[in-house]
Design an enzyme around this catalytic site. Structure first.
Site, PDB file in Angstrom:
ATOM      1  CB  THR A   1       0.817   0.540   5.218  1.00  9.15           C
ATOM      2  OG1 THR A   1       1.041  -0.606   4.391  1.00  9.15           O
ATOM      3  CG2 THR A   1       2.078   0.803   6.036  1.00  9.15           C
ATOM      4  N   GLY A   2      -0.638  -2.119   6.274  1.00 12.29           N
ATOM      5  CA  GLY A   2      -0.522  -3.414   6.938  1.00 12.29           C
ATOM      6  C   GLY A   2      -1.758  -4.258   6.724  1.00 12.29           C
ATOM      7  CE  LYS A   3      -5.347 -10.241   9.005  1.00 10.93           C
ATOM      8  NZ  LYS A   3      -5.181 -11.478   9.803  1.00 10.93           N
ATOM      9  N   GLY A   4      -5.417  -4.731   6.983  1.00 11.60           N
ATOM     10  CA  GLY A   4      -6.531  -3.809   7.135  1.00 11.60           C
ATOM     11  C   GLY A   4      -7.484  -4.140   8.253  1.00 11.60           C
TER      12      GLY A   4
ATOM     13  CB  ILE B   1     -14.186  -2.158   2.131  1.00 15.11           C
ATOM     14  CG1 ILE B   1     -15.032  -2.051   0.854  1.00 15.11           C
ATOM     15  CG2 ILE B   1     -13.657  -0.783   2.536  1.00 15.11           C
ATOM     16  CD1 ILE B   1     -16.309  -1.270   1.015  1.00 15.11           C
ATOM     17  N   GLY B   2     -10.915  -2.533   2.918  1.00  8.39           N
ATOM     18  CA  GLY B   2      -9.905  -2.525   3.966  1.00  8.39           C
ATOM     19  C   GLY B   2      -9.881  -1.236   4.760  1.00  8.39           C
ATOM     20  CG  ASP B   3      -6.147  -0.084   6.599  1.00 10.28           C
ATOM     21  OD1 ASP B   3      -5.376   0.882   6.763  1.00 10.28           O
ATOM     22  OD2 ASP B   3      -5.864  -1.054   5.885  1.00 10.28           O
TER      23      ASP B   3
ATOM     24  CB  THR C   1      -0.891  -0.029   1.259  1.00 11.71           C
ATOM     25  OG1 THR C   1      -1.794  -1.121   1.146  1.00 11.71           O
ATOM     26  CG2 THR C   1      -1.667   1.254   1.451  1.00 11.71           C
TER      27      THR C   1
END
Length: 320
Positions: free
Chosen positions: A234-237, A213-215, A184
């Site tokens: 950024t990372g695991k949403g 849908i992510g973060d 990201t």
């Protein structure tokens, strides 16, 4: 006081053995985008203009998981998302489920400026893009051979891959043409008057369900800005959404009086290990770049001449 800018190209399990041919193009892109951002700040462009400009450049680079580099859903399609936020006004715009828009971050800004809403997604967002005349391309334009291979790897391992996922031990890459290393993008900026802005853009997770849908477009999770700070995560949403990472950094500064650095480190340290990274700037020109993953592609510069481009943890834990 003074201007400052920070950007990232994703956090995750980035191995120290990452070969130069994978590492150098990403570092060079960060260096180029940082230079563009600094020049814009010196030219008295607004922080909102600066973060949009930088993220557009990152979206146009196939080495990161945004724009043309966006990873694929389980159906082999692209669903891009982005968010932009102005700190002083708290105005913001977000989009999800884009498959034809070249620069999702610019459409997010149009949502903020041209609609009564904050968030548009899928068919509604695509229709709005056509109404606004933003650049679009056929969906196939965004589907790269590398990301087709990344999806194949993820399906073979029966997993959904976050940024910079390493191949499963039983599924080595061998002579693979791609490295599964992609992340990201985001940018935060503050000018000499303390005006702040944040922007983030992503293609999401490799092998994600259609419609996930992510973060990134969630205000207060992957993207947030107010009068105190601007944050891009950024990372695991899913973990970042649960932790409301962006808003928590600002809340610790507002309610507990923590410095930007201490607030950023606290939030990241209290997120599940290996799931989160962020870049942030404060109204007074501080910069923080914190992560609990192996590494995070990142860069920053300040008016006092301080600058950094890095991936792995430094003695200062990546903070300036």
């Amino acid at each position: 006081m003074g201007w400052a800018i920070a950007l990232h190209g994703g956090a995750g399990d980035i191995p120290l053995s990452l070969p130069p041919e994978r590492r150098l193009p990403r570092e060079e892109t960060l260096r180029r985008c940082l230079s563009h951002g600094v020049a814009a700040l010196k030219a008295n462009r607004t922080p909102l203009d600066v973060v949009e400009l930088v993220v557009r450049e990152l979206e146009n680079c196939p080495y990161f998981n945004a724009g043309i580099g966006s990873v694929l859903t389980t159906n082999g399609t692209v669903e891009m998302e982005a968010c932009i936020m102005d700190g002083n006004t708290k105005k913001c715009g977000a989009v999800s489920g884009l498959s034809t828009v070249v620069n999702a971050i610019s459409l997010a800004r149009l949502v903020m400026e041209k609609t009564p809403h904050i968030y548009l997604a899928f068919d509604g967002a695509e229709s709005f893009a056509k109404e606004q005349g933003v650049e679009t391309r056929d969906a196939s334009h965004f589907i790269t051979p590398e990301n087709i291979e990344r999806l194949t790897q993820a399906k073979a391992a029966n997993r959904v891959q976050i940024d910079y996922t390493q191949p499963a031990p039983e599924k080595p890459l061998k002579e693979s043409s791609c490295d599964s290393q992609i992340g990201t993008v985001g940018c935060v900026a503050v000018d000499g008057k303390g005006n702040l802005a944040a922007a983030t853009s992503t293609g999401g997770l490799v092998n994600k369900m259609v419609g996930r849908i992510g973060d990134t477009p969630i205000i207060g999770a992957g993207t947030y800005a107010n009068s105190l700070c601007a944050v891009s995560a950024t990372g695991k949403g899913e973990s970042i959404i649960r932790a409301t990472v962006g808003r928590d950094v600002a809340a610790l500064m507002e309610y507990k009086g923590l410095s930007l650095k201490d607030a950023a480190e606290y939030v990241v340290e209290h997120s599940p290990k290996g799931t989160a990274g962020l870049v942030a700037v404060s109204a007074t020109g501080e910069v923080a770049m914190a992560f609990n993953t192996t590494g995070m592609f990142r860069a920053c510069a300040k008016e006092d001449g301080t600058s950094e481009i890095g991936i792995w943890r430094s003695i200062e834990n990546g903070d300036v």
